[in-house]
Write a protein that holds these residues in place. Structure first.
Motif, short mmCIF file in Angstrom:
data_model
loop_
_atom_site.label_atom_id
_atom_site.label_comp_id
_atom_site.label_asym_id
_atom_site.label_seq_id
_atom_site.Cartn_x
_atom_site.Cartn_y
_atom_site.Cartn_z
N MET A 290 1.26 -1.45 -0.42
CA MET A 290 0.08 0.02 0.15
C MET A 290 1.02 1.20 -0.26
N GLN A 291 1.84 1.00 0.75
CA GLN A 291 2.84 2.52 1.08
C GLN A 291 3.75 2.37 0.15
N THR A 292 4.19 1.24 -1.06
CA THR A 292 5.08 1.77 -1.91
C THR A 292 4.20 2.96 -2.86
N GLN A 293 5.47 3.54 -3.43
CA GLN A 293 5.63 4.85 -3.82
C GLN A 293 5.94 4.73 -5.47
N ASN A 294 6.71 4.01 -5.68
CA ASN A 294 6.65 3.51 -7.72
C ASN A 294 5.54 2.29 -7.68
N LEU A 295 4.81 2.58 -7.98
CA LEU A 295 3.38 2.35 -8.51
C LEU A 295 3.97 0.20 -9.51
N SER A 296 4.36 0.76 -10.04
CA SER A 296 5.23 0.77 -11.96
C SER A 296 5.56 -1.21 -10.72
N ILE A 297 6.69 -0.91 -9.59
CA ILE A 297 6.97 -2.13 -9.66
C ILE A 297 6.74 -3.78 -9.03
N ILE A 298 5.38 -2.76 -8.44
CA ILE A 298 4.37 -3.94 -7.85
C ILE A 298 3.10 -3.95 -8.95
N ASN A 299 3.02 -3.46 -9.90
CA ASN A 299 1.86 -3.75 -10.99
C ASN A 299 1.54 -4.65 -11.83
N GLY A 300 0.49 -5.19 -11.53
CA GLY A 300 0.64 -6.55 -12.03
C GLY A 300 1.81 -7.99 -11.64
N GLN A 301 1.66 -7.35 -10.52
CA GLN A 301 3.04 -8.49 -9.82
C GLN A 301 2.80 -9.94 -9.06
N ALA A 302 2.84 -10.43 -9.10
CA ALA A 302 2.55 -11.40 -7.59
C ALA A 302 3.84 -11.48 -6.70
N PHE A 303 3.15 -12.06 -5.29
CA PHE A 303 5.06 -11.63 -4.68
C PHE A 303 4.25 -13.07 -3.22
N ASN A 304 5.26 -14.03 -3.25
CA ASN A 304 5.08 -15.06 -2.34
C ASN A 304 5.30 -14.30 -0.94
N VAL A 305 4.93 -14.76 -0.41
CA VAL A 305 4.67 -13.87 0.98
C VAL A 305 5.03 -14.74 2.32
N GLY A 306 6.31 -14.41 2.63
CA GLY A 306 6.61 -15.48 3.64
C GLY A 306 8.26 -15.33 3.69
N SER A 307 8.76 -16.03 4.31
CA SER A 307 10.52 -16.15 4.94
C SER A 307 11.18 -17.09 3.98
N ASN A 308 12.30 -17.41 3.29
CA ASN A 308 12.56 -18.77 3.29
C ASN A 308 13.36 -19.91 4.74
N ASP A 309 13.37 -19.33 5.16
CA ASP A 309 13.88 -20.05 6.46
C ASP A 309 12.89 -20.18 7.35
N GLN A 310 11.72 -19.98 6.50
CA GLN A 310 10.54 -20.46 7.21
C GLN A 310 9.66 -21.38 6.53
N ASN A 311 9.95 -22.38 5.88
CA ASN A 311 10.09 -22.98 4.91
C ASN A 311 10.26 -24.54 5.87
N TYR A 312 9.23 -25.30 6.60
CA TYR A 312 9.29 -26.43 7.23
C TYR A 312 8.60 -27.34 7.24
#
Length: 344
Positions: free
Chosen positions: A224-246
């Motif tokens: 929400m608070q990203t100023q440059n919307l071009s870097i998130i527009n149309g994008q998917a992001f995995n939410v978590g952290s690599n070290d919390q794969n168990y």
């Protein structure tokens, strides 16, 4: 400048935590929720001057509610794989078509930003690699397929005036006022506390990417608070952290460490074919997102809640699939009992 945020499913497991975070950031909040689980999860916000509640459905609500809204956060849906199979058509209509409708009317009403709560369960039965946002999707449930269909239909709506972002949450854990004991960390903690025993299916070899509910909320705030919307527009992001794969057996042992007398029972088979690890480098590299909570944090806070009583261990609404079935059975019973529209 004050932003007006519209949250579908805002009285749910994630939404009831998100409201508080939005207020802390001085946003005005509109909550649209079917209120399947009652008002108790959001009781402390009902009279808040900057929170407005509408008991409605994503399939039918008046689009005029979106007038003046800056950001739509779409959390609504039949939540989790087993629950989605109770009424497959309802799952398609709500999780898939409902989200598509929310996105379309958001764009029509001049909303600047739309964020969909998607899921890492779309990767389903994965391979041995860390799966990133471009990895093959291999869904094993209607819930996951509905999320994929929603993403595919909504992505083309993105343009210079309408920013679309998909946050693919890992398996969420941790305390919420709308508690859920159908998520692996929460469930194991509850069963260990209540019965002193955890059943581990499939030998516990399956992988899950985990993320605390408050970290999920932080990810939405960051987008929400990203100023440059071009870097998130149309994008998917995995939410978590690599070290919390168990693996499941590792999670069980973390619960056992917190509740030492817990007995672990292993069973060789498991009808649940989900088995995947995800890579969260993209959200870290692009947005600087880092998780703050650990699985042990989640276990301890749930355990404290159960011990102190502010989490009701016997509340039937804490297990989503069972509660949906209860509501359907209650509806059927009432139809049969009512006479001239009344019980008495």
């Amino acid at each position: 400048m004050m932003k007006k945020v519209f949250i579908t499913g805002g009285a749910g497991y994630i939404g009831s935590i998100m409201i508080g975070a939005m207020l802390e950031n001085e946003y005005e909040v509109i909550v649209l929720d079917r209120m399947f689980f009652g008002k108790r999860p959001v009781l402390k916000y009902l009279d808040h001057p900057k929170v407005h509640f509408y008991k409605d459905d994503v399939r039918y609500f008046d689009k005029a509610l979106l007038k003046g809204v800056d950001v739509v956060i779409d959390l609504a849906g039949i939540s989790n794989d087993p629950a989605s199979e109770i009424n497959p058509q309802a799952t398609i209509n709500i999780n898939q078509k409902g989200s598509i409708r929310v996105a379309k009317v958001s764009k029509e009403m001049g909303v600047r930003q739309y964020i969909l709560a998607s899921s890492c369960s779309i990767y389903g039965e994965g391979d041995d690699n860390l799966l990133n946002e471009e990895s093959k999707k291999n869904p094993v449930s209607l819930y996951a397929r509905s999320k994929i269909k929603a993403e595919e239909a909504i992505k083309p709506l993105a343009d210079d005036n309408f920013c679309v972002t998909f946050l693919r949450n890992g398996t969420v854990y941790g305390y919420s006022t709308r508690m859920r004991f159908d998520l692996v960390v929460n469930t194991m903690t509850w069963k260990a506390w209540q019965n002193g025993k955890i059943h581990i299916m499939g030998g516990g070899q399956q992988w899950r990417p985990l993320v605390h509910v408050k970290d999920v909320v932080d990810a939405f705030l960051l987008v929400m608070q990203t100023q440059n919307l071009s870097i998130i527009n149309g994008q998917a992001f995995n939410v978590g952290s690599n070290d919390q794969n168990y693996q499941i057996w590792q999670i069980a042992n973390m619960v056992k460490n917190a509740i030492p007398n817990t007995e672990l029972e292993f069973f060789p088979s498991d009808p649940d074919r989900r088995d995947y690890r995800v890579c969260c480098d993209k959200i870290t590299n692009v947005l600087g997102f880092k998780t703050k909570k650990t699985v042990t944090d989640g276990i301890i806070e749930i355990l404290d809640g159960l011990k102190s009583g502010y989490i009701d261990a016997m509340d039937p609404s804490n297990i989503t699939v069972k509660y949906y079935k209860y509501l359907l059975e209650a509806e059927k019973a009432l139809r049969e009992i009512k006479y001239k529209g009344k019980i008495f």
